[in-house]
Design a protein around this motif. Structure first.
Motif, PDB file in Angstrom:
ATOM      1  N   LEU A 115       1.604   0.390   8.913  1.00  0.00           N
ATOM      2  CA  LEU A 115       2.879  -0.296   8.698  1.00  0.00           C
ATOM      3  C   LEU A 115       3.770  -0.142   9.914  1.00  0.00           C
ATOM      4  CD1 LEU A 115       5.020  -1.747   7.020  1.00  0.00           C
ATOM      5  CD2 LEU A 115       5.592   0.457   5.962  1.00  0.00           C
ATOM      6  N   GLY A 116       3.862   1.074  10.439  1.00  0.00           N
ATOM      7  CA  GLY A 116       4.686   1.301  11.628  1.00  0.00           C
ATOM      8  C   GLY A 116       4.226   0.477  12.810  1.00  0.00           C
ATOM      9  N   LEU A 117       2.915   0.432  13.038  1.00  0.00           N
ATOM     10  CA  LEU A 117       2.378  -0.327  14.176  1.00  0.00           C
ATOM     11  C   LEU A 117       2.556  -1.832  13.970  1.00  0.00           C
ATOM     12  CD1 LEU A 117      -0.890   1.702  14.870  1.00  0.00           C
ATOM     13  CD2 LEU A 117       1.302   1.839  16.075  1.00  0.00           C
ATOM     14  N   ALA A 118       2.394  -2.301  12.738  1.00  0.00           N
ATOM     15  CA  ALA A 118       2.609  -3.727  12.461  1.00  0.00           C
ATOM     16  C   ALA A 118       4.065  -4.111  12.676  1.00  0.00           C
ATOM     17  CB  ALA A 118       2.184  -4.046  11.031  1.00  0.00           C
ATOM     18  N   LEU A 119       4.984  -3.233  12.307  1.00  0.00           N
ATOM     19  CA  LEU A 119       6.410  -3.505  12.538  1.00  0.00           C
ATOM     20  C   LEU A 119       6.716  -3.563  14.035  1.00  0.00           C
ATOM     21  CD1 LEU A 119       7.922  -1.264   9.721  1.00  0.00           C
ATOM     22  CD2 LEU A 119       8.219  -3.750   9.921  1.00  0.00           C
ATOM     23  N   LEU A 120       6.066  -2.701  14.815  1.00  0.00           N
ATOM     24  CA  LEU A 120       6.259  -2.753  16.268  1.00  0.00           C
ATOM     25  C   LEU A 120       5.761  -4.075  16.847  1.00  0.00           C
ATOM     26  CD1 LEU A 120       5.299   0.883  17.298  1.00  0.00           C
ATOM     27  CD2 LEU A 120       7.510  -0.225  17.668  1.00  0.00           C
ATOM     28  N   GLN A 121       4.626  -4.547  16.367  1.00  0.00           N
ATOM     29  CA  GLN A 121       4.130  -5.845  16.821  1.00  0.00           C
ATOM     30  C   GLN A 121       5.098  -6.954  16.421  1.00  0.00           C
ATOM     31  OE1 GLN A 121       1.682  -6.685  18.877  1.00  0.00           O
ATOM     32  NE2 GLN A 121       2.227  -8.848  18.640  1.00  0.00           N
ATOM     33  N   LEU A 167       0.824  -1.206   0.000  1.00  0.00           N
ATOM     34  CA  LEU A 167       0.000   0.000   0.000  1.00  0.00           C
ATOM     35  C   LEU A 167       0.858   1.256   0.000  1.00  0.00           C
ATOM     36  CD1 LEU A 167      -2.917  -0.757   2.494  1.00  0.00           C
ATOM     37  CD2 LEU A 167      -3.007  -0.703   0.000  1.00  0.00           C
ATOM     38  N   VAL A 168       1.894   1.243   0.817  1.00  0.00           N
ATOM     39  CA  VAL A 168       2.774   2.410   0.925  1.00  0.00           C
ATOM     40  C   VAL A 168       3.543   2.624  -0.381  1.00  0.00           C
ATOM     41  CG1 VAL A 168       4.859   3.261   2.062  1.00  0.00           C
ATOM     42  CG2 VAL A 168       2.963   2.377   3.432  1.00  0.00           C
ATOM     43  N   GLU A 169       4.000   1.533  -0.959  1.00  0.00           N
ATOM     44  CA  GLU A 169       4.719   1.655  -2.232  1.00  0.00           C
ATOM     45  C   GLU A 169       3.807   2.219  -3.320  1.00  0.00           C
ATOM     46  OE1 GLU A 169       8.002  -1.966  -1.737  1.00  0.00           O
ATOM     47  OE2 GLU A 169       6.115  -2.301  -2.813  1.00  0.00           O
ATOM     48  N   ALA A 170       2.539   1.830  -3.293  1.00  0.00           N
ATOM     49  CA  ALA A 170       1.592   2.316  -4.303  1.00  0.00           C
ATOM     50  C   ALA A 170       1.212   3.776  -4.070  1.00  0.00           C
ATOM     51  CB  ALA A 170       0.334   1.441  -4.295  1.00  0.00           C
ATOM     52  N   ASN A 171       1.182   4.182  -2.788  1.00  0.00           N
ATOM     53  CA  ASN A 171       0.784   5.556  -2.462  1.00  0.00           C
ATOM     54  C   ASN A 171       1.503   6.000  -1.185  1.00  0.00           C
ATOM     55  OD1 ASN A 171      -0.407   8.018  -2.103  1.00  0.00           O
ATOM     56  ND2 ASN A 171      -2.476   7.228  -1.746  1.00  0.00           N
TER      57      ASN A 171
END
Length: 387
Positions: free
Chosen positions: A25-31, A11-15
């Motif tokens: 993305l940041g919160l998923a990386l923290l998990q 999603l981030v790469e697309a937009n």
């Protein structure tokens, strides 16, 4: 979690200007860091959250995530500043208040931290706030209250299975300290049922096995934990178990691995002065340990930092200097077996035999598996004292 990360990366790469995707993305990386212990993920998590902060100025989850990164890196003063500033924009937000509590604890500002933890748990009694309240009780040595709060936390819904498993591991830890070996084993089993190969629970099972004198089982648990989550704690515990089993060469290999893992954490920006000081005091160079401990104490004058200074001084034979720091480490009333062992060993070195016996006996009674080598040393000291 990795599947979620992959999804948000796309999603981030697309937009790149999608603030919600950057935040998630940041919160998923923290998990993912919680699940794997991989400190290299702090950088990408922070980068995503900083972008999200500019794109989502009205979202409190973003500063919560940034504060979590800072806590994970042991940047406690920065985490406190982040939480205080964000609370001006989002008054009363429970997650931001949680970041503040954690930062205050780790900065050694205990009275403020305890009051904030109690208020947070009263206002928002969920898994996170009750776990923080439990730790406040544990630091003050009130283990029954700590256990009651943690059991309430374990019964509360978690955002992810790992969150509940982690709290169950803490229930096991507290039951172990209160002498409920069977209850501790049950809590670890429940956690492993939720998250197979849950690292903290495997470590807990290993410490139970050490306390029961079953070093073979302890070794297997620590090996499994170290394979799943390569962090210094299970690697050091494995090394100490091998040490007590008489395999000095294999133990040395584990200590070298632990040192390498600590170096990786430092390279990822994690401040590890106090943890590294204790490791060096026991398995490395005592002079280096003292330098690290004093740096940690200057930055965060906590009871654990005071304990690290005391232990490094003891290893250098400077017990007259060490005793003040050892007493400071116990000033809140903590019943942590490691702190009691360190203080008791210093008492023994100074000829304070009665107090040494009391503290060493308390450490071994509460948790005979707190450290394979530490427990063995405590037993030797007690024998020499006639205890």
């Amino acid at each position: 979690t990795q599947d979620l990360i992959d999804f948000f990366v796309k999603l981030v790469e697309a937009n790149p200007s999608d603030g919600t995707a950057q935040r998630d993305l940041g919160l998923a990386l923290l998990q993912r860091i919680r699940e794997t212990g991989d400190p290299s993920l702090f950088g990408p998590a922070e980068a995503a959250l900083i972008i999200a902060r500019d794109l989502l100025p009205d979202d409190p989850l973003v500063p919560v995530g940034i504060g979590a990164v800072q806590l994970g890196r042991h940047e406690f003063a920065d985490a406190l500043e982040t939480s205080v500033t964000a609370l001006e924009a989002f008054p009363g937000d429970p997650s931001l208040r949680g970041v503040m509590v954690d930062a205050l604890v780790e900065l050694g500002r205990y009275e403020e931290a305890f009051a904030a933890a109690e208020a947070l748990a009263a206002d928002s009694p969920d898994l996170a706030s009750l776990a923080r309240l439990s730790y406040a009780h544990e630091l003050r040595g009130d283990l029954p209250a700590a256990l009651a709060a943690m059991e309430r936390a374990a019964a509360s819904p978690g955002l992810a299975p790992e969150n509940t498993a982690f709290v169950l591991a803490l229930v096991g830890h507290l039951r172990r300290l209160t002498g409920d070996v069977d209850g501790a084993a049950d809590a670890y089993a429940q956690a492993l049922g939720l998250v197979p190969d849950h690292g903290p629970s495997l470590i807990g099972e290993g410490r139970l096995a050490v306390g029961l004198g079953d070093l073979v089982s302890a070794r297997a648990r620590f090996e499994r934990a170290a394979a799943v989550v390569p962090l210094p704690e299970p690697v050091v515990a494995l090394g100490e178990t091998l040490d007590v089993m008489g395999d000095a060469d294999a133990a040395a290999d584990q200590y070298e691995l632990a040192r390498a893992l600590i170096t990786l954490s430092q390279a990822a920006g994690v401040v590890v002065d106090v943890d590294l000081a204790l490791f060096e005091a026991d398995h490395g160079d005592a002079a280096t340990a003292l330098r690290l401990a004093e740096a940690g104490y200057a930055a965060t004058p906590t009871i654990r930092a005071a304990d690290a200074v005391a232990w490094a001084l003891h290893r250098l034979g400077r017990d007259e200097e060490a005793v003040g720091f050892a007493e400071e480490a116990l000033r809140l009333g903590s019943r942590d077996p490691l702190l009691l062992f360190h203080a008791g060993a210093i008492d023994a070195a100074l000829g304070r035999d009665a107090q040494a016996r009391e503290r060493l006996s308390a450490a071994l009674t509460m948790d005979p598996g707190f450290s394979p080598t530490g427990a063995a040393e405590a037993r030797d000291l007690l024998a020499a004292l006639g205890g």
